[in-house]
Motif scaffolding. Structure first.
Motif, PDB file in Angstrom:
ATOM      1  N   ARG A  73       0.930  -1.171   0.088  1.00 24.93           N
ATOM      2  CA  ARG A  73      -0.096   0.140   0.081  1.00 24.93           C
ATOM      3  C   ARG A  73       0.939   1.282   0.033  1.00 24.93           C
ATOM      4  O   ARG A  73       1.845   1.217   0.666  1.00 24.93           O
ATOM      5  CB  ARG A  73      -0.981   0.073   1.311  1.00 24.93           C
ATOM      6  CG  ARG A  73      -1.890   1.340   1.239  1.00 24.93           C
ATOM      7  CD  ARG A  73      -2.934   1.328   2.563  1.00 24.93           C
ATOM      8  NE  ARG A  73      -3.491   2.394   2.486  1.00 24.93           N
ATOM      9  CZ  ARG A  73      -4.884   2.290   2.258  1.00 24.93           C
ATOM     10  NH1 ARG A  73      -5.466   1.320   1.709  1.00 24.93           N
ATOM     11  NH2 ARG A  73      -5.644   3.409   2.157  1.00 24.93           N
ATOM     12  N   LYS A  74       0.518   2.276  -0.762  1.00 20.19           N
ATOM     13  CA  LYS A  74       1.228   3.299  -0.937  1.00 20.19           C
ATOM     14  C   LYS A  74       1.292   4.228   0.240  1.00 20.19           C
ATOM     15  O   LYS A  74       0.281   4.219   1.018  1.00 20.19           O
ATOM     16  CB  LYS A  74       0.872   4.171  -2.128  1.00 20.19           C
ATOM     17  CG  LYS A  74       1.504   5.551  -2.293  1.00 20.19           C
ATOM     18  CD  LYS A  74       0.861   6.212  -3.374  1.00 20.19           C
ATOM     19  CE  LYS A  74       1.637   7.661  -3.759  1.00 20.19           C
ATOM     20  NZ  LYS A  74       0.995   8.390  -5.125  1.00 20.19           N
ATOM     21  N   ASN A  75       2.417   4.426   0.755  1.00 14.69           N
ATOM     22  CA  ASN A  75       2.620   5.415   1.925  1.00 14.69           C
ATOM     23  C   ASN A  75       2.144   4.609   3.285  1.00 14.69           C
ATOM     24  O   ASN A  75       1.497   5.367   4.101  1.00 14.69           O
ATOM     25  CB  ASN A  75       2.007   6.619   1.807  1.00 14.69           C
ATOM     26  CG  ASN A  75       2.762   7.840   2.745  1.00 14.69           C
ATOM     27  OD1 ASN A  75       3.914   7.713   3.073  1.00 14.69           O
ATOM     28  ND2 ASN A  75       1.934   8.901   3.129  1.00 14.69           N
ATOM     29  N   SER A  76       2.289   3.353   3.017  1.00  8.06           N
ATOM     30  CA  SER A  76       1.519   2.548   4.286  1.00  8.06           C
ATOM     31  C   SER A  76       2.307   3.095   5.721  1.00  8.06           C
ATOM     32  O   SER A  76       1.655   2.875   6.730  1.00  8.06           O
ATOM     33  CB  SER A  76       1.652   1.012   4.138  1.00  8.06           C
ATOM     34  OG  SER A  76       3.136   0.706   3.945  1.00  8.06           O
ATOM     35  N   ILE A  77       3.517   3.414   5.763  1.00  2.00           N
ATOM     36  CA  ILE A  77       4.186   3.659   6.825  1.00  2.00           C
ATOM     37  C   ILE A  77       3.636   4.914   7.451  1.00  2.00           C
ATOM     38  O   ILE A  77       3.832   4.803   8.933  1.00  2.00           O
ATOM     39  CB  ILE A  77       5.876   3.972   6.634  1.00  2.00           C
ATOM     40  CG1 ILE A  77       6.639   3.863   7.814  1.00  2.00           C
ATOM     41  CG2 ILE A  77       5.973   5.134   5.790  1.00  2.00           C
ATOM     42  CD1 ILE A  77       6.768   2.337   8.636  1.00  2.00           C
ATOM     43  N   ILE A  83      -1.817   5.368  13.190  1.00  2.00           N
ATOM     44  CA  ILE A  83      -2.573   4.506  14.232  1.00  2.00           C
ATOM     45  C   ILE A  83      -1.880   4.330  15.424  1.00  2.00           C
ATOM     46  O   ILE A  83      -2.484   4.291  16.445  1.00  2.00           O
ATOM     47  CB  ILE A  83      -2.552   3.191  13.384  1.00  2.00           C
ATOM     48  CG1 ILE A  83      -3.538   3.443  12.143  1.00  2.00           C
ATOM     49  CG2 ILE A  83      -3.091   2.112  14.152  1.00  2.00           C
ATOM     50  CD1 ILE A  83      -3.811   2.208  11.071  1.00  2.00           C
ATOM     51  N   SER A  84      -0.668   4.430  15.223  1.00  6.12           N
ATOM     52  CA  SER A  84       0.392   4.206  16.608  1.00  6.12           C
ATOM     53  C   SER A  84       0.084   5.382  17.458  1.00  6.12           C
ATOM     54  O   SER A  84       0.379   5.326  18.853  1.00  6.12           O
ATOM     55  CB  SER A  84       1.837   4.138  16.277  1.00  6.12           C
ATOM     56  OG  SER A  84       2.235   5.322  15.947  1.00  6.12           O
ATOM     57  N   LEU A 108       9.546   1.684  12.218  1.00  2.00           N
ATOM     58  CA  LEU A 108       8.516   0.645  12.881  1.00  2.00           C
ATOM     59  C   LEU A 108       8.605   0.808  14.571  1.00  2.00           C
ATOM     60  O   LEU A 108       7.841   0.823  15.522  1.00  2.00           O
ATOM     61  CB  LEU A 108       8.439  -0.762  12.656  1.00  2.00           C
ATOM     62  CG  LEU A 108       8.115  -0.904  11.082  1.00  2.00           C
ATOM     63  CD1 LEU A 108       8.138  -2.236  10.518  1.00  2.00           C
ATOM     64  CD2 LEU A 108       6.586  -0.552  10.986  1.00  2.00           C
ATOM     65  N   LYS A 109      10.291   0.525  14.745  1.00  6.19           N
ATOM     66  CA  LYS A 109      10.780   0.740  16.032  1.00  6.19           C
ATOM     67  C   LYS A 109      10.342   1.820  16.806  1.00  6.19           C
ATOM     68  O   LYS A 109       9.879   1.932  18.078  1.00  6.19           O
ATOM     69  CB  LYS A 109      12.289   0.340  16.169  1.00  6.19           C
ATOM     70  CG  LYS A 109      13.077   0.568  17.391  1.00  6.19           C
ATOM     71  CD  LYS A 109      12.672  -0.795  18.373  1.00  6.19           C
ATOM     72  CE  LYS A 109      13.432  -0.947  19.651  1.00  6.19           C
ATOM     73  NZ  LYS A 109      13.211  -1.983  20.250  1.00  6.19           N
ATOM     74  N   LYS A 110      10.577   3.147  16.213  1.00  5.08           N
ATOM     75  CA  LYS A 110      10.438   4.436  16.640  1.00  5.08           C
ATOM     76  C   LYS A 110       8.746   4.670  17.055  1.00  5.08           C
ATOM     77  O   LYS A 110       8.346   5.276  18.080  1.00  5.08           O
ATOM     78  CB  LYS A 110      10.699   5.366  15.789  1.00  5.08           C
ATOM     79  CG  LYS A 110      10.413   6.925  16.107  1.00  5.08           C
ATOM     80  CD  LYS A 110      10.783   7.923  15.121  1.00  5.08           C
ATOM     81  CE  LYS A 110      10.664   9.371  15.410  1.00  5.08           C
ATOM     82  NZ  LYS A 110      11.031  10.337  14.411  1.00  5.08           N
TER      83      LYS A 110
END
Length: 328
Positions: A73-77, A83-84, A108-110
Motif C-alpha cells: 500500500r502506498k505510504n503505508s508507513i 494509528i500508533s 517501526l521501532k520508533k
C-alpha cells in the motif's frame, strides 16, 4: 469494553490495509493473482484511521496491521504512524512477508511496534520459490536479521503443507535454538483463492507428534491469554515453538478478535462470509456514535466458533476465497 453474547471481551482488531501482495503463495492465491479490489472500494487512510479511533474508544487496545502485504500500500508507513498515536492503543503489531519491510524497521521501532509476524514457510531457497512463485528469499532473511538487530520480537508464521515443506519443520524448530524467535506452525486453511480442497493430514496433532519424534524433551509452556497457538519450548533453546490449529479451530472459546477487510467489512470471525461494511456507513454520513451502535450490534452476533460461522454464512465459493481478500 466490547463484549459478545458469550461474555468474551473483544479488544483485538486485525486491520487489513490492502488486498494486494507481491508474493503468490500456493496456499493463498492462484499463480496469476486475484481480481483486486478497485481503488474506490478500498478504504482511504482517513477512513481506516477513523474506524481504528472508534474501536479504541470502545476498549480495543490491540491492533495488528495485515494485508495482503501491508507495505504494498502506498505510504503505508505514514498510516501506521498515525494509528500508533491513537489514544488507548497499547499494542500495535504487524504481519508481513518481509519483502519490502527491511528499510522501514527503524521507523517501526520508533512507532513502538514491539512484535512482527513474519511469514516464512521454508528455509530453503528453492522451496521458497516453489511455494511463493517469487525469488525473494534473501530479502525475507534480511528483514528477519534487521528486526532482531532492532530488538523487535519476531514470530515466524509457517503454513504446514503436505508434499511442500514438511522437511522444513525441524530446521525451523532448530532456528529457535540460538535466536529469540517464536516459530508457529499453522494448519493449512482452505482460503487459497482457488477451488482446491485440503486433506489436512498435517493437523495440530500430527505436527506435534512429528516435532516430538526429533525433540522428545519438548515441554508445554504457558499460553498467553487469548493465544491462538499452543506453545512449547525445547529445553535450552532461546526461542519457543507454537502450533496453531487454524483449521480445526480449537481456540475459539476465548476469541477476542475481529477483522476489518481492506474494503471496510467488519468480520467477527475468520470463517464468516458476511459482515457490515463500515466504509460504506462512513460514506453515507454516519456519526461516530452511530458507528459504535453498528459495531456493538455486530459483536453481539459474533458466532460461538469458526464451525458455527462457516455453517451459518460461508458459501461454497467463499470457502476458497483468498486470505488476502479476507484480511490475514
Amino acid at each position: 469494553m466490547l463484549t459478545d453474547k458469550f461474555g468474551r471481551n473483544i479488544n483485538y482488531l486485525r486491520l487489513a490495509i490492502v488486498d494486494r501482495c507481491n508474493l503468490r503463495c500456493t496456499y493463498c492465491m492462484p499463480e496469476n493473482g486475484l481480481t483486486w479490489i478497485k481503488q474506490n472500494e478500498l478504504m482511504t487512510d482517513e477512513e481506516m484511521l477513523r474506524i481504528c479511533s472508534v474501536f479504541t474508544k470502545m476498549g480495543v487496545d490491540k491492533i495488528r496491521i495485515t494485508g495482503g502485504e501491508p507495505f504494498v500500500r502506498k505510504n503505508s508507513i505514514e498510516l501506521i504512524r498515525k494509528i500508533s498515536e491513537l489514544d488507548g492503543l497499547t499494542d500495535l503489531s504487524l504481519t508481513t512477508n518481509g519483502l519490502l519491510t527491511e528499510p522501514y524497521i527503524p521507523e517501526l521501532k520508533k512507532f513502538g511496534i514491539k512484535s512482527v509476524n513474519l511469514s516464512l514457510d521454508t528455509l530453503d531457497k528453492d522451496r521458497f520459490f516453489k511455494i511463493t512463485r517469487r525469488n525473494s528469499f534473501d530479502k525475507v532473511m534480511e528483514t528477519l536479521d534487521g528486526l532482531l538487530q532492532h530488538h523487535i520480537k519476531v514470530k515466524i508464521n509457517t503454513v504446514v503443507m503436505e508434499n511442500e515443506n514438511i522437511e522444513d519443520i525441524i530446521p525451523l524448530v532448530e532456528l529457535t535454538k540460538d535466536l529469540p524467535v517464536d516459530v508457529r506452525f499453522i494448519e493449512e486453511m482452505p482460503f487459497n483463492g482457488g477451488d482446491t480442497d485440503i486433506s489436512l493430514k498435517w493437523n495440530f496433532s500430527q505436527i506435534y507428534r512429528y516435532i516430538k519424534e526429533y525433540f522428545p524433551e519438548i515441554q508445554k509452556i504457558q499460553d498467553p491469554k487469548n493465544s491462538t497457538a499452543y506453545n512449547y519450548n525445547v529445553p535450552g533453546f532461546t526461542g519457543n515453538i507454537g502450533i496453531i490449529a487454524a483449521y480445526t479451530r480449537s481456540f475459539c472459546g476465548d476469541c477476542n478478535r475481529i477483522r476489518i477487510t481492506p474494503s471496510g467489512i467488519l468480520r467477527t470471525c475468520l470463517y464468516e462470509g458476511t459482515g457490515i461494511n463500515l466504509k460504506d456507513e462512513i460514506r453515507m454520513g454516519k456519526t461516530d456514535e452511530e458507528l459504535k451502535d453498528i459495531i456493538i450490534n455486530s459483536i453481539q452476533n459474533k458466532p460461538k466458533d469458526g464451525w458455527e460461522a462457516q455453517k451459518e454464512s460461508l458459501t461454497a465459493s467463499q470457502i476458497h476465497q483468498s486470505m488476502a481478500t479476507i484480511g490475514g
